[in-house]
Design an enzyme around this catalytic site. Structure first.
Site, PDB file in Angstrom:
ATOM      1  NE  ARG A 120      -7.631  13.293 -19.193  1.00  0.00           N
ATOM      2  CZ  ARG A 120      -8.172  14.575 -19.545  1.00  0.00           C
ATOM      3  NH1 ARG A 120      -7.611  15.741 -19.563  1.00  0.00           N
ATOM      4  NH2 ARG A 120      -9.639  14.588 -19.934  1.00  0.00           N
ATOM      5  CE  LYS A 142       3.062  -4.362  -9.549  1.00  0.00           C
ATOM      6  NZ  LYS A 142       3.132  -5.989  -9.111  1.00  0.00           N
ATOM      7  CD  GLU A 184       6.233  -7.587   1.150  1.00  0.00           C
ATOM      8  OE1 GLU A 184       7.157  -7.899   0.277  1.00  0.00           O
ATOM      9  OE2 GLU A 184       5.301  -7.558   1.216  1.00  0.00           O
ATOM     10  CE  LYS A 224       9.198  -2.728  -6.213  1.00  0.00           C
ATOM     11  NZ  LYS A 224       7.821  -2.863  -5.075  1.00  0.00           N
ATOM     12  CD  GLU A 234       3.420  -8.072 -11.707  1.00  0.00           C
ATOM     13  OE1 GLU A 234       3.692  -7.215 -11.146  1.00  0.00           O
ATOM     14  OE2 GLU A 234       2.718  -8.960 -11.497  1.00  0.00           O
ATOM     15  NE  ARG A 241       6.582  -4.061 -10.094  1.00  0.00           N
ATOM     16  CZ  ARG A 241       6.580  -2.734  -9.948  1.00  0.00           C
ATOM     17  NH1 ARG A 241       6.575  -1.943 -11.041  1.00  0.00           N
ATOM     18  NH2 ARG A 241       6.095  -2.182  -8.640  1.00  0.00           N
ATOM     19  CG  ASN A 245       3.165  -9.935  -6.658  1.00  0.00           C
ATOM     20  OD1 ASN A 245       2.975  -9.185  -5.836  1.00  0.00           O
ATOM     21  ND2 ASN A 245       3.016  -9.569  -8.174  1.00  0.00           N
ATOM     22  CG  HIS A 248       2.725 -10.543  -2.234  1.00  0.00           C
ATOM     23  ND1 HIS A 248       4.028 -11.021  -1.997  1.00  0.00           N
ATOM     24  CD2 HIS A 248       2.536  -9.153  -1.763  1.00  0.00           C
ATOM     25  CE1 HIS A 248       4.599 -10.058  -1.250  1.00  0.00           C
ATOM     26  NE2 HIS A 248       3.943  -8.765  -1.114  1.00  0.00           N
ATOM     27  CG  HIS A 252      -2.634 -10.065  -2.286  1.00  0.00           C
ATOM     28  ND1 HIS A 252      -2.195  -9.756  -3.592  1.00  0.00           N
ATOM     29  CD2 HIS A 252      -2.128  -9.316  -1.723  1.00  0.00           C
ATOM     30  CE1 HIS A 252      -1.359  -8.903  -3.661  1.00  0.00           C
ATOM     31  NE2 HIS A 252      -1.178  -8.417  -2.112  1.00  0.00           N
ATOM     32  CG  HIS A 265       0.682  -6.591   2.710  1.00  0.00           C
ATOM     33  ND1 HIS A 265       0.062  -7.614   1.969  1.00  0.00           N
ATOM     34  CD2 HIS A 265       1.951  -6.639   1.908  1.00  0.00           C
ATOM     35  CE1 HIS A 265       0.743  -7.696   0.887  1.00  0.00           C
ATOM     36  NE2 HIS A 265       1.793  -7.312   0.803  1.00  0.00           N
TER      37      HIS A 265
HETATM   38  N1  GLY Z   1       5.338  -5.486  -4.333  1.00  0.00           N
HETATM   39  C1  GLY Z   1       5.385  -5.887  -5.733  1.00  0.00           C
HETATM   40  C2  GLY Z   1       5.720  -5.001  -6.855  1.00  0.00           C
HETATM   41  O1  GLY Z   1       5.930  -3.858  -6.552  1.00  0.00           O
HETATM   42  O2  GLY Z   1       5.680  -5.479  -7.953  1.00  0.00           O
END
Ligand code: GLY
Length: 360
Positions: A120, A142, A184, A224, A234, A241, A245, A248, A252, A265
């Protein structure tokens, strides 16, 4: 605050991103954990360990503490996740075990999710070895893995205890991987820092040995860290947040439909940034001429601005419907109000998105 670190402010879960002197700081942390009697384990991949054979040993890790996986996106799978959990259980790692991710985004996301899940939740640390993971995936907590149905569909928010960024590690990165990371970096300029974008444009293409690179990485991490501190999970209704993206949603879908591994990516993100810029023009938020400016900056970093070969529009649309940013069945996009300022847009029609894909 020391000039060598930047703090991700998350109350009791705040943590430092260590920049210069990061190898020494890592070594000191390894010693501190050992003195406290903690078990240490590392998850890495064969390519990184080959390229950096001494880095971990010099930081105080033992070979017997390292679990090495095959390199590549396919490592972010349920099977490898399960193997990693069994490795920790088989080694009788307890709740006080500290896990280190030594690698790029795939290893960081996988190891972070292993740490989030095992017993956990155990402590973990990020030692990113690619530009992409230094500026993005190693910071912000993330974690996760892919499903055959889509990227990052399983995961958890689980913050690391610290992030150790050593841009010297980039010297052994392939030119293709380095360029993928620059996608990025360009993303940060587009979404939040017009001056960074202008600097990237003026330099005409920074390499791994550019003296400006550590400062560029730091600027991205500062953006960031601020965004994550403001909207960790988010949940902001607009912006927040989700802005990280940018490009993205398209990226994706490209990765999913082309098959993981066809594009790195960052390469898919580069195309996604162009498409997000086109979408912003279609929505009347940017001037048409700004598409060319964005394309030129991306191309200067030897990144693709178009698909290598066309992909079925239907498949791309289906992949987009699974995007985690969607709300109430509606597709949500990150778009640009200006170069250097992003927003979230909910009212984008499927027809418009189909048109964007048709010109990808
Ligand atoms: N890569 C996007 C984020 O960390 O929110």
């Amino acid at each position: 605050m020391s000039t060598e670190t930047l703090q991700v402010e998350l109350a009791e879960r705040s943590y430092p991103i260590q920049f210069s002197g990061s190898h020494a700081a890592l070594k000191a942390e390894v010693q501190r954990l050992r003195q406290a009697g903690r078990k240490l384990r590392v998850i890495s991949d064969a390519r990184v360990l080959d390229a950096q054979p001494d880095y971990l040993a010099q930081a105080g890790f033992r070979d017997s503490e390292i679990l090495s996986h095959p390199p590549g996106e396919k490592t972010k799978s349920i099977e490898i996740f399960s193997q990693s959990l069994s490795y920790l259980a088989g080694q009788a790692c307890g709740r006080d075990c500290a896990l280190f991710a030594f690698g790029g985004g795939v290893i960081g996301d996988l190891a972070g999710y292993v740490a989030a899940s095992y017993l956990r939740g155990i402590d973990y640390y990020q030692i990113p070895t690619t530009l992409l993971s230094m500026v993005d995936s190693s910071v912000g907590g993330k974690t996760g893995i892919n499903l055959p149905e889509g990227k990052n569909l399983v995961g958890a928010f689980w913050q690391p205890r610290a992030v150790y960024i050593d841009t010297n590690l980039l010297q052994t990165l392939s030119a293709r991987e380095f360029a993928a990371g620059m996608a990025e970096v360009i993303k940060y300029g587009l979404l939040a820092d017009a001056q960074l974008l202008a600097d990237l444009e003026a330099s005409g293409g920074l390499g791994a040995d550019a003296p400006e690179l550590p400062e560029v990485v730091r600027r991205c991490c500062a953006i960031k860290a601020q965004v994550v501190s403001d909207d960790e999970k988010e949940t902001a209704q607009t912006g927040g947040r989700a802005l990280l993206n940018l490009g993205h949603t398209f990226a994706h879908a490209i990765e999913n439909v082309a098959g993981y591994g066809t594009y790195l990516h960052g390469e898919a993100v580069a195309i996604g940034l162009v498409l997000a810029t086109r979408l912003s023009v279609e929505l009347g938020q940017l001037r048409t001429a700004e598409i060319e400016r964005v394309e030129n900056i991306i191309a200067a970093y030897r990144l693709p601005i178009r698909l290598k070969e066309s992909l079925r529009g239907e498949d791309l649309m289906l992949a987009m419907q699974r995007d985690k940013k969607n709300r109430a069945g509606k597709m949500r996009f990150v778009t640009l109000q200006a170069l250097g300022q992003a927003t979230t847009s909910d009212g984008v029609t499927p027809q418009l998105v189909e048109e964007i894909w048709a010109n990808a």
